[in-house]
Design an enzyme around this catalytic site. Structure first.
Site, PDB file in Angstrom:
ATOM      1  CD  GLU A  11      42.779  -8.881  -2.041  1.00  0.00           C
ATOM      2  OE1 GLU A  11      42.789  -9.870  -1.279  1.00  0.00           O
ATOM      3  OE2 GLU A  11      43.223  -7.769  -1.695  1.00  0.00           O
ATOM      4  NE  ARG A  40      50.986  13.132 -16.987  1.00  0.00           N
ATOM      5  CZ  ARG A  40      50.366  14.137 -16.408  1.00  0.00           C
ATOM      6  NH1 ARG A  40      49.223  13.954 -15.759  1.00  0.00           N
ATOM      7  NH2 ARG A  40      50.883  15.352 -16.480  1.00  0.00           N
ATOM      8  CG  ASN A  66      47.293  -2.825  -0.189  1.00  0.00           C
ATOM      9  OD1 ASN A  66      47.269  -1.874  -0.950  1.00  0.00           O
ATOM     10  ND2 ASN A  66      47.291  -2.689   1.124  1.00  0.00           N
ATOM     11  CG  HIS A  96      43.371  12.170 -13.444  1.00  0.00           C
ATOM     12  ND1 HIS A  96      44.085  12.956 -12.577  1.00  0.00           N
ATOM     13  CD2 HIS A  96      42.320  12.930 -13.857  1.00  0.00           C
ATOM     14  CE1 HIS A  96      43.503  14.135 -12.469  1.00  0.00           C
ATOM     15  NE2 HIS A  96      42.419  14.141 -13.229  1.00  0.00           N
TER      16      HIS A  96
END
Length: 157
Positions: A76, A142, A74, A103
């Site tokens: 990192e 996105r 996390n 994605h």
């Protein structure tokens, strides 16, 4: 492909394993540290160095990705994501590893060395490295929206 890797003390064994395993598969591994076990080390500098190298390589047209490791992955991931041009994703199963590339066009994967066996962690990293970005318009759009927010502070639909 060039692969930049960094860790903290919690991921050092995994990092050593991945460097050997991925080198054997033909990846050009670049180790950003640490060089030795230190239970008091601080991961941000190592991870930021690796992420910066990925961003610089990609900007220069070099085929490169990155790996950041720690106990959970996390912190990192958070550190790597502070580097302009980096999209770091935490992978905890094969689907998240593949979807990060497919994605999100993530260019750095974070893995928790205390969360997986060597075999599992290796499979996650290999899945990430082998998966291409889909280039689907919706995903490109996105990613562009996120990049626009980073540079302008405005959310653009």
């Amino acid at each position: 492909m060039r692969v930049h890797i960094a860790t903290d003390h919690a991921g050092l064994d995994l990092s050593s394993h991945l460097i050997a395993a991925l080198s054997a598969k033909g990846y050009e591994m670049v180790d950003h540290g640490p060089a030795a076990y230190d239970p008091e080390d601080d991961y941000p500098a190592f991870c930021i160095d690796a992420a910066s190298a990925v961003a610089a390589d990609q900007a220069a047209g070099v085929d490169a990705l990155g790996i950041v490791l720690g106990g959970s992955g996390n912190g990192e991931q958070i550190a790597a994501n502070k580097v302009e041009g980096v999209r770091a994703a935490l992978a905890w199963n094969l689907d998240t590893a593949k979807l990060a590339r497919q994605h999100n066009d993530a260019n750095v994967v974070a893995v928790g060395g205390r969360q997986h066996s060597l075999k599992e962690a290796t499979a996650l990293v290999e899945a990430f490295l082998e998966e291409p970005f889909s280039n689907e318009e919706r995903h490109t759009r996105r990613i562009g929206q996120i990049a626009a927010y980073e540079s302008t502070g405005a959310v653009v639909p």
